[in-house]
Scaffold this active site. Structure first.
Site, PDB file in Angstrom:
ATOM      1  N   GLU A 138      -6.636   4.997   7.701  1.00 61.82           N
ATOM      2  CA  GLU A 138      -6.411   6.425   7.431  1.00 61.82           C
ATOM      3  C   GLU A 138      -7.651   7.052   6.797  1.00 61.82           C
ATOM      4  OE1 GLU A 138      -2.653   5.842   5.450  1.00 61.82           O
ATOM      5  OE2 GLU A 138      -1.851   5.208   7.390  1.00 61.82           O
ATOM      6  N   HIS A 190      -9.507   1.676   4.733  1.00 64.96           N
ATOM      7  CA  HIS A 190      -8.221   1.741   5.429  1.00 64.96           C
ATOM      8  C   HIS A 190      -8.357   2.671   6.636  1.00 64.96           C
ATOM      9  CE1 HIS A 190      -4.073   2.835   6.306  1.00 64.96           C
ATOM     10  NE2 HIS A 190      -3.753   1.677   5.775  1.00 64.96           N
ATOM     11  N   GLY A 195       2.460   2.187  10.838  1.00 62.21           N
ATOM     12  CA  GLY A 195       3.476   3.225  10.705  1.00 62.21           C
ATOM     13  C   GLY A 195       4.182   3.568  12.003  1.00 62.21           C
ATOM     14  N   ASN A 255       0.881  -1.174   0.000  1.00 62.48           N
ATOM     15  CA  ASN A 255       0.000   0.000   0.000  1.00 62.48           C
ATOM     16  C   ASN A 255       0.915   1.219   0.000  1.00 62.48           C
ATOM     17  OD1 ASN A 255      -1.782   2.069   0.520  1.00 62.48           O
ATOM     18  ND2 ASN A 255      -2.173   1.486   2.653  1.00 62.48           N
ATOM     19  N   TRP A 256       1.014   1.842  -1.170  1.00 60.22           N
ATOM     20  CA  TRP A 256       1.972   2.940  -1.293  1.00 60.22           C
ATOM     21  C   TRP A 256       1.508   4.243  -0.651  1.00 60.22           C
ATOM     22  CZ3 TRP A 256       4.085   2.527  -7.034  1.00 60.22           C
ATOM     23  CH2 TRP A 256       5.029   1.488  -7.069  1.00 60.22           C
ATOM     24  N   LYS A 257       0.237   4.325  -0.308  1.00 61.66           N
ATOM     25  CA  LYS A 257      -0.313   5.573   0.252  1.00 61.66           C
ATOM     26  C   LYS A 257       0.005   6.732  -0.707  1.00 61.66           C
ATOM     27  CE  LYS A 257       0.047   3.434   4.716  1.00 61.66           C
ATOM     28  NZ  LYS A 257       0.049   3.542   6.160  1.00 61.66           N
ATOM     29  N   GLU A 306      -5.749  -4.629  10.504  1.00 60.60           N
ATOM     30  CA  GLU A 306      -4.668  -3.694  10.773  1.00 60.60           C
ATOM     31  C   GLU A 306      -4.955  -2.945  12.070  1.00 60.60           C
ATOM     32  OE1 GLU A 306      -2.485  -2.515   6.921  1.00 60.60           O
ATOM     33  OE2 GLU A 306      -4.263  -1.277   7.027  1.00 60.60           O
ATOM     34  N   SER A 343       3.185  -2.192  10.392  1.00 55.14           N
ATOM     35  CA  SER A 343       4.629  -2.341  10.615  1.00 55.14           C
ATOM     36  C   SER A 343       5.160  -3.732  10.265  1.00 55.14           C
ATOM     37  CB  SER A 343       4.997  -1.954  12.040  1.00 55.14           C
ATOM     38  OG  SER A 343       4.644  -0.601  12.284  1.00 55.14           O
ATOM     39  N   GLY A 391       2.740  -1.018   4.287  1.00 54.38           N
ATOM     40  CA  GLY A 391       2.936   0.362   3.874  1.00 54.38           C
ATOM     41  C   GLY A 391       4.412   0.674   3.682  1.00 54.38           C
ATOM     42  N   GLY A 392       5.048   1.160   4.739  1.00 55.99           N
ATOM     43  CA  GLY A 392       6.434   1.641   4.684  1.00 55.99           C
ATOM     44  C   GLY A 392       7.411   0.700   3.989  1.00 55.99           C
TER      45      GLY A 392
END
Ligand code: PGA
Length: 250
Positions: A97, A95, A173, A10-12, A167, A213, A234-235
């Site tokens: 966010e 998600h 994150g 998930n590149w956001k 999640e 994470s 993500g990261g």
């Protein structure tokens, strides 16, 4: 039958079209035979280029969100039919966010899930409790609600294309991950919830991903658990080398 395993990046809000193409070319050259399905949720502006670059590779391109309406006066929004025609095959929906920064409700997320299924876009429905909810002992109540409301009106025959991503909001994150044991316990709870809402057979087939994470060095422990079928990352999905390691170690 073994359940499908999926590693989804998930590149956001990261990467331009050029950066997207470079990443996919490099990843495709490393990925010979992946034993898991490899998904990448790129920004809307990169879907077309990503889908083109990923053609004839094992990489599946999707979006990070969509609107449920076909069209209309929704400034700044993107319809499911638009991401589909740009080349998306799946969409991350709900998600944390989107839920917490953009105030998306279970009811709105449910409309998106139903629309995605109608368009034959695979929904990845995200659920997860906040730190506050966990501390108050509300984790199971929150997850049960998000799943029940998020999947309202979904027909059992359509459930086969649904993926759930658990999640915990406190793990996204932050560098904090649920231990494999904690995550397994929650995944088993989610699978039991699917069984009671639909059927045991449907629950047994559903891929449930863990997110928050996830890194190349903790993925094997998580995926070693029987109800953890992959990861939403993500990261660690932003660099080719680390994403490739996730896929290899997963
Ligand atoms: P993270 O993000 O891997 O950077 O924690 C996961 C996600 O938000 O899907």
């Amino acid at each position: 039958m073994a359940r499908e395993k999926i590693i989804a990046g998930n590149w956001k809000m990261h990467k331009t079209e050029e950066e997207t193409i470079e990443f996919i070319k490099k990843l495709a050259s490393l990925l010979k035979k992946a034993k898991v399905s490899v998904y990448l949720a790129v920004p809307f502006t990169s879907i077309g280029a990503a889908a083109k670059a990923a053609k004839k590779t094992a990489i599946v391109i999707g979006a990070q969100n969509m609107h449920d309406a076909d069209k209309g006066a929704f400034t700044g929004e993107i319809a499911g039919s638009m991401i589909k025609s740009a080349g998306a095959q799946f969409a991350i929906l709900g998600h944390s966010e989107r839920r917490h920064i953009f105030n998306e409700t279970d009811a709105f997320i449910n409309k998106k899930v139903l629309k995605a299924l109608k368009l034959q876009l695979r929904p990845i429905l995200c659920v997860g409790e906040t730190q506050e909810e966990r501390d108050a002992g509300q984790t199971e109540e929150v997850l049960a609600r998000q799943i029940k409301e998020g999947l309202k009106g979904v027909k059992e025959e359509d459930l086969e294309s649904v993926v759930i991503a658990y999640e915990p909001v406190w793990a996204i994150g932050t560098g904090l991950t649920a231990t494999p044991e904690m995550a397994q316990k929650t995944h088993a709870f989610i699978r039991a919830g699917i069984a009671s809402l639909f059927s045991k057979e449907a629950a047994a087939k559903m891929p449930i991903l863990y997110g928050g994470s996830v890194k190349p060095d903790n993925i094997a422990g998580l995926m070693g658990k029987k109800d953890i079928d992959g990861a939403l990352v993500g990261g660690a999905a932003l660099e080719v080398d680390s994403f490739y390691k996730l896929v290899s170690n997963g």
